[in-house]
Design an enzyme around this catalytic site. Structure first.
Site, mmCIF file in Angstrom:
data_model
loop_
_atom_site.group_PDB
_atom_site.id
_atom_site.type_symbol
_atom_site.label_atom_id
_atom_site.label_comp_id
_atom_site.label_asym_id
_atom_site.label_seq_id
_atom_site.Cartn_x
_atom_site.Cartn_y
_atom_site.Cartn_z
ATOM 1 N N CYS A 1 0.854 -1.196 0.000
ATOM 2 C CA CYS A 1 0.000 0.000 0.000
ATOM 3 C C CYS A 1 0.885 1.239 0.000
ATOM 4 O O CYS A 1 1.712 1.412 0.888
ATOM 5 C CB CYS A 1 -0.891 -0.021 1.240
ATOM 6 S SG CYS A 1 -1.715 1.539 1.547
ATOM 7 N N CYS B 1 -3.639 7.446 -1.702
ATOM 8 C CA CYS B 1 -4.942 7.506 -2.390
ATOM 9 C C CYS B 1 -6.076 7.975 -1.497
ATOM 10 O O CYS B 1 -7.104 8.429 -1.998
ATOM 11 C CB CYS B 1 -5.318 6.130 -2.932
ATOM 12 S SG CYS B 1 -3.928 5.129 -3.439
ATOM 13 N N THR C 1 -4.370 4.756 7.228
ATOM 14 C CA THR C 1 -3.310 4.422 6.284
ATOM 15 C C THR C 1 -2.425 5.638 6.017
ATOM 16 O O THR C 1 -2.913 6.670 5.567
ATOM 17 C CB THR C 1 -3.954 3.954 4.965
ATOM 18 O OG1 THR C 1 -4.753 2.809 5.225
ATOM 19 C CG2 THR C 1 -2.908 3.620 3.922
ATOM 20 N N GLU D 1 -0.267 1.796 9.117
ATOM 21 C CA GLU D 1 -1.599 2.052 9.691
ATOM 22 C C GLU D 1 -1.428 2.671 11.073
ATOM 23 O O GLU D 1 -0.652 2.170 11.881
ATOM 24 C CB GLU D 1 -2.394 0.731 9.789
ATOM 25 C CG GLU D 1 -2.559 -0.017 8.473
ATOM 26 C CD GLU D 1 -3.394 0.724 7.432
ATOM 27 O OE1 GLU D 1 -4.251 1.535 7.814
ATOM 28 O OE2 GLU D 1 -3.165 0.499 6.218
ATOM 29 N N HIS E 1 -12.868 5.064 -3.237
ATOM 30 C CA HIS E 1 -11.811 4.207 -2.699
ATOM 31 C C HIS E 1 -12.005 2.749 -3.135
ATOM 32 O O HIS E 1 -11.045 1.998 -3.257
ATOM 33 C CB HIS E 1 -11.729 4.341 -1.180
ATOM 34 C CG HIS E 1 -10.332 4.124 -0.670
ATOM 35 N ND1 HIS E 1 -9.225 4.729 -1.235
ATOM 36 C CD2 HIS E 1 -9.842 3.327 0.323
ATOM 37 C CE1 HIS E 1 -8.130 4.323 -0.606
ATOM 38 N NE2 HIS E 1 -8.471 3.469 0.335
ATOM 39 N N TYR F 1 -9.190 0.248 -5.350
ATOM 40 C CA TYR F 1 -8.727 -1.112 -5.096
ATOM 41 C C TYR F 1 -8.662 -1.957 -6.378
ATOM 42 O O TYR F 1 -7.973 -2.974 -6.414
ATOM 43 C CB TYR F 1 -9.630 -1.795 -4.057
ATOM 44 C CG TYR F 1 -9.238 -1.479 -2.625
ATOM 45 C CD1 TYR F 1 -8.940 -0.178 -2.239
ATOM 46 C CD2 TYR F 1 -9.155 -2.477 -1.662
ATOM 47 C CE1 TYR F 1 -8.573 0.119 -0.939
ATOM 48 C CE2 TYR F 1 -8.788 -2.181 -0.356
ATOM 49 C CZ TYR F 1 -8.505 -0.891 -0.001
ATOM 50 O OH TYR F 1 -8.137 -0.610 1.291
ATOM 51 N N CYS G 1 -4.782 -0.667 -7.200
ATOM 52 C CA CYS G 1 -3.625 -0.920 -6.321
ATOM 53 C C CYS G 1 -3.432 -2.408 -6.031
ATOM 54 O O CYS G 1 -2.313 -2.912 -6.108
ATOM 55 C CB CYS G 1 -3.736 -0.113 -5.039
ATOM 56 S SG CYS G 1 -4.888 -0.750 -3.809
ATOM 57 N N GLU H 1 -6.438 -5.858 4.345
ATOM 58 C CA GLU H 1 -6.886 -4.571 3.809
ATOM 59 C C GLU H 1 -7.817 -4.778 2.618
ATOM 60 O O GLU H 1 -8.754 -4.008 2.418
ATOM 61 C CB GLU H 1 -5.688 -3.709 3.416
ATOM 62 C CG GLU H 1 -6.100 -2.264 3.206
ATOM 63 C CD GLU H 1 -4.943 -1.360 2.875
ATOM 64 O OE1 GLU H 1 -4.055 -1.786 2.107
ATOM 65 O OE2 GLU H 1 -4.926 -0.231 3.370
HETATM 66 FE FE1 SF4 Z 1 -3.362 1.800 -0.043
HETATM 67 FE FE2 SF4 Z 1 -4.702 0.833 -2.128
HETATM 68 FE FE3 SF4 Z 1 -5.938 2.419 -0.332
HETATM 69 FE FE4 SF4 Z 1 -4.090 3.378 -2.055
HETATM 70 S S1 SF4 Z 1 -6.106 2.506 -2.569
HETATM 71 S S2 SF4 Z 1 -4.252 3.849 0.098
HETATM 72 S S3 SF4 Z 1 -2.641 1.689 -2.148
HETATM 73 S S4 SF4 Z 1 -5.085 0.357 0.012
HETATM 74 FE FE FE Z 2 -6.651 1.040 2.021
#
Ligand code: SF4
Ligand code: FE
Length: 485
Positions: free
Chosen positions: A101, A105, A192, A258, A293, A297, A300, A448
């Protein structure tokens, strides 16, 4: 056109600030030198690094609609469907480059949600949140700041509403107010990258009702503001980062982060408040942020999946089994699952639409389907990686034994596989797979994937709301000549 991009070195210097941080029961000074923390800084730093490289500029930079300047895409407000698609592609790229991660984001998604919600609040109430937010965000763009987004409260007794909790601080809330601003108290957890961010935007955690106005609050805050305490979240096998040597860590360069964040009577000046008691819009802010968000995902986690598939393919070669048909089939299955997640990320972006505020938003139903799949597929991809790598990923002796003058040569002799394969390289890849499936990085890739951007049930609620069962019933009635009442 002026460039406002920070170099990776400038980013690192800019986060060297005093913070009230605790880990393992101790106050941590100069956190950027701490071996448990520095890999997570490397991940964010990598974003700044790639944004400077021509090859990645199309994905990692954008033109600000607020200033006309070239900015890091992680601070961009989406202006088209193309922007939404590039966002997901950029996140896949960053997952590929860090295998974890990369943290930036959350604030990006918060900003894109707040942009339209503040506009709509102003329209309804005659407030000036939208202009205030734009001013705040121009500062972020011009200084290329990393911003976190904070949603999850500790929630106390889950059967009770925020205003019915024994401890009123179980949900972050306004405790006082004066002409200059508000004072807030509460905690935000699972944050995060909070420590690696310059600022954070705080949001409510759920849709609020009359009587819960003090909980309907959104604001920007510096992450080292007076009254904020940070407690570093533990991750499986994290103390391996404090041992001599690095191979036992697995992904020794990069990591996630985290933080448990506590707000003890923190003062928020008026110009940083973006929602104050507008309960009607709290649910919209939660849903839009979660939607953005959940889209994220689909990028990422796919990038991290690419690295895990690469590691699995490589270990099959190192073990001499790469030609076995069942191995090839399992690798194909991993790719199929990973690309399905990507398809969802791209699809919800492709069906994006323009909000009245002018910015673009992903399709809500497909973003929730995307994240629902993310709660499952990385587990299956991880299971296949463990299957192919073999049980040795959880029985391998330590790096210290591997390099020991007494038993090292014995280990190397018995860990040898194919003639051309270096024993040390095989050791590294096995440790990497262990790390991603059950070590520190499993936080980013597995748990996560389950709970980040909302737990599975949260997506199912949104899928039910968006599904429009009535229109589907109408379809079958038409085909079977059933009278539509
Ligand atoms: Fe982390 Fe993925 Fe959330 Fe970006 S979208 S903060 S990489 S978990
Ligand atoms: Fe996340």
């Amino acid at each position: 056109m002026k460039m406002v991009l920070k170099s990776p070195e400038e980013y690192l210097e800019s986060i060297k600030r005093p913070v009230n941080l605790y880990m393992f029961g101790e106050k941590i000074k100069d956190f950027w030198n701490h071996p448990v923390i520095s890999p997570s800084i490397n991940s964010v730093k990598k974003i700044y690094e790639l944004a400077q490289i021509d090859e990645y500029k199309d994905l990692l930079t954008a033109t600000s609609h607020l200033t006309g300047e070239t900015i890091n895409r992680f601070t961009h407000i989406h202006q088209s469907v193309d922007d939404l698609i590039k966002k997901v592609k950029m996140q896949r790229l960053m997952g590929q480059k860090t295998a974890c991660c990369f943290q930036r984001c959350v604030g990006f998604d918060t900003a894109n949600a707040l942009y339209s919600v503040t506009y709509e609040m102003d329209k309804e109430y005659g407030t000036n949140y939208h202009e205030r937010f734009k001013k705040y965000w121009i500062e972020v763009q011009n200084q290329d700041l990393t911003v976190d987004g904070a949603m999850t409260d500790t929630k106390g007794d889950r059967s009770k509403r925020p205003n019915k909790q024994t401890d009123p601080d179980a949900f972050l809330h306004i405790v006082d107010e004066n002409d200059d601003g508000i004072i807030v108290r509460g905690a935000k957890i699972h944050q995060t990258g909070f420590l690696n961010s310059h600022r954070a935007i705080i949001m409510p955690t759920l849709s609020l009702r009359p009587g819960e106005e003090e909980y309907a609050v959104s604001f920007g805050v510096d992450t080292n503001e007076k009254g904020i305490t940070l407690i570093y979240g533990r991750q499986s096998c994290d103390t391996r980062k404090m041992e001599k040597g690095k191979l036992d860590i697995g992904n020794y360069k990069y990591g996630g982060q985290e933080i448990f964040v506590i707000f003890e009577d923190v003062f928020i000046p008026n110009d940083r408040i973006f929602m104050k008691r507008e309960i009607k819009f709290s649910g919209e802010l939660v849903n839009r942020f979660a939607g953005f968000h959940r889209q994220s995902y689909g990028g990422c986690k796919v990038g991290v999946g690419d690295v895990l598939i690469g590691a699995t393919s490589l270990i099959s070669e190192y073990n001499g089994v790469e030609k076995a048909s069942h191995i090839q089939d399992k690798l194909v299955e991993m790719v199929h699952l990973n690309e399905t997640l990507y398809s969802c990320g791209i699809a919800c972006s492709s069906l994006g639409f323009q909000r009245e505020a002018g910015n673009y938003e992903m399709d809500m139903l497909l973003a929730n389907v995307c994240k629902q799949n993310v709660t499952r597929f990385p587990y299956e991809i991880g299971r296949l990686a463990e299957d192919i790598a073999g049980g040795i990923i959880c029985t391998l002796p330590s790096e210290a034994d591997f390099n020991s003058e007494v038993v090292g040569s014995l280990l190397k002799k018995y860990l040898s596989t194919c003639n051309e394969v270096s024993v040390e390289d095989r050791y590294k890849v096995l440790r990497f797979i262990e790390n991603l499936t059950m070590g520190v990085a499993s936080v980013s890739y597995r748990t996560e994937s389950m709970h980040g951007a909302g737990s599975p049930q949260a997506q199912r609620i949104m899928i039910r709301r968006q599904a429009n069962f009535e229109s589907k019933k109408k379809l079958i009635k038409e085909i079977l000549d059933i009278k539509v009442f």
